[in-house]
Design an enzyme around this catalytic site. Structure first.
Site, short mmCIF file in Angstrom:
data_model
loop_
_atom_site.label_atom_id
_atom_site.label_comp_id
_atom_site.label_asym_id
_atom_site.label_seq_id
_atom_site.Cartn_x
_atom_site.Cartn_y
_atom_site.Cartn_z
N ILE A 31 0.88 -1.18 0.00
CA ILE A 31 0.00 0.00 0.00
C ILE A 31 0.91 1.22 0.00
O ILE A 31 1.12 1.86 1.03
CB ILE A 31 -0.94 -0.02 1.23
CG1 ILE A 31 -1.70 -1.35 1.28
CG2 ILE A 31 -1.92 1.16 1.17
CD1 ILE A 31 -2.62 -1.50 2.46
N HIS B 250 0.22 5.21 1.42
CA HIS B 250 0.09 5.65 2.82
C HIS B 250 1.30 5.07 3.57
O HIS B 250 1.35 3.87 3.85
CB HIS B 250 -1.24 5.15 3.40
CG HIS B 250 -1.62 5.79 4.70
ND1 HIS B 250 -2.92 6.16 5.00
CD2 HIS B 250 -0.89 6.10 5.79
CE1 HIS B 250 -2.96 6.69 6.22
NE2 HIS B 250 -1.73 6.64 6.72
N VAL B 251 2.24 5.93 3.84
CA VAL B 251 3.54 5.48 4.36
C VAL B 251 3.37 4.73 5.68
O VAL B 251 2.52 5.07 6.51
CB VAL B 251 4.50 6.68 4.51
CG1 VAL B 251 4.08 7.60 5.64
CG2 VAL B 251 5.93 6.20 4.72
N HIS B 252 4.15 3.66 5.87
CA HIS B 252 4.06 2.86 7.09
C HIS B 252 5.39 2.17 7.36
O HIS B 252 6.11 1.84 6.42
CB HIS B 252 2.93 1.84 7.00
CG HIS B 252 2.98 0.98 5.75
ND1 HIS B 252 2.55 1.45 4.51
CD2 HIS B 252 3.40 -0.28 5.54
CE1 HIS B 252 2.70 0.49 3.61
NE2 HIS B 252 3.23 -0.56 4.20
N LEU B 253 5.68 1.98 8.63
CA LEU B 253 6.88 1.26 9.05
C LEU B 253 6.49 -0.13 9.54
O LEU B 253 5.47 -0.29 10.21
CB LEU B 253 7.59 2.00 10.19
CG LEU B 253 8.17 3.38 9.87
CD1 LEU B 253 8.83 3.97 11.12
CD2 LEU B 253 9.20 3.28 8.76
#
Ligand SMILES: [Zn+2]
Length: 181
Positions: A129, A132-135
């Protein structure tokens, strides 16, 4: 998610897993109305139903619906932001603090031999995805290179998402601590 990778055990299947169709995940995102992460962000306080383990002022932490290991967490801004360098200083600070807390929670809940912390920025880097930036924060164990993934294209998940949530939520820093003597 690696193409063709199947999960032997898929008894969990949270609603938002089935809601996240490939078409939705491929959309550019716009204001985030069609973004599965934005929908989770709008789904209310942390619960086993939405998989959210922690929610702050600008960021939140949710179980990965496509885990590489039990206890695989995602830490991300509430705001629909594609790029890491689009985060405000406040979002950036809380994102990192939450990442530290996710490491603490996973360590307390699972006692892993190690952890992976990282981000896949852009689809070419492996992001499922990318809009939508995510760690990612996930536990690792010695010898868990997961031969079944390498050999058979199958990965075995020993724990449901609901069970992972029940194990991680109380382990988040500041919760479930015994009263001071
Ligand atoms: Zn979003």
């Amino acid at each position: 998610m690696t193409d063709g990778l199947q999960q032997l055990w898929a008894g969990w299947r949270h609603p938002y897993v089935t809601d996240a169709t490939d078409a939705e995940r491929d959309k550019a995102g716009g204001p985030g109305v069609d973004c599965v992460f934005c929908r989770i962000a709008a789904s209310g306080p942390p619960s086993a139903d939405n998989g959210v383990v922690w929610r702050g002022e600008t960021c939140f932490c949710v179980l990965n619906a496509y885990p590489y290991a039990s206890g695989h967490l995602l830490v991300l801004p509430l705001r629909h932001v594609e790029r890491l360098d689009e985060l405000t200083p406040a979002e950036s600070a809380e994102l990192w603090a939450a990442t530290q807390d996710a490491v603490t929670a996973i360590t307390a809940a699972y006692r892993p031999d190690g952890l992976n912390v990282g981000a896949n920025l852009g689809r070419a880097a492996g992001a499922g995805i990318p809009q939508h930036v995510h760690l990612h924060v996930l536990p690792r164990w010695s010898g868990d290179t997961n031969f079944m993934t390498a050999v058979a294209g199958v990965r075995v998940m020993p724990q449901s998402l609901a069970d992972s949530w029940a194990q991680l939520e109380p382990a988040w820093p500041g919760r479930g601590e015994p009263p001071s003597p």
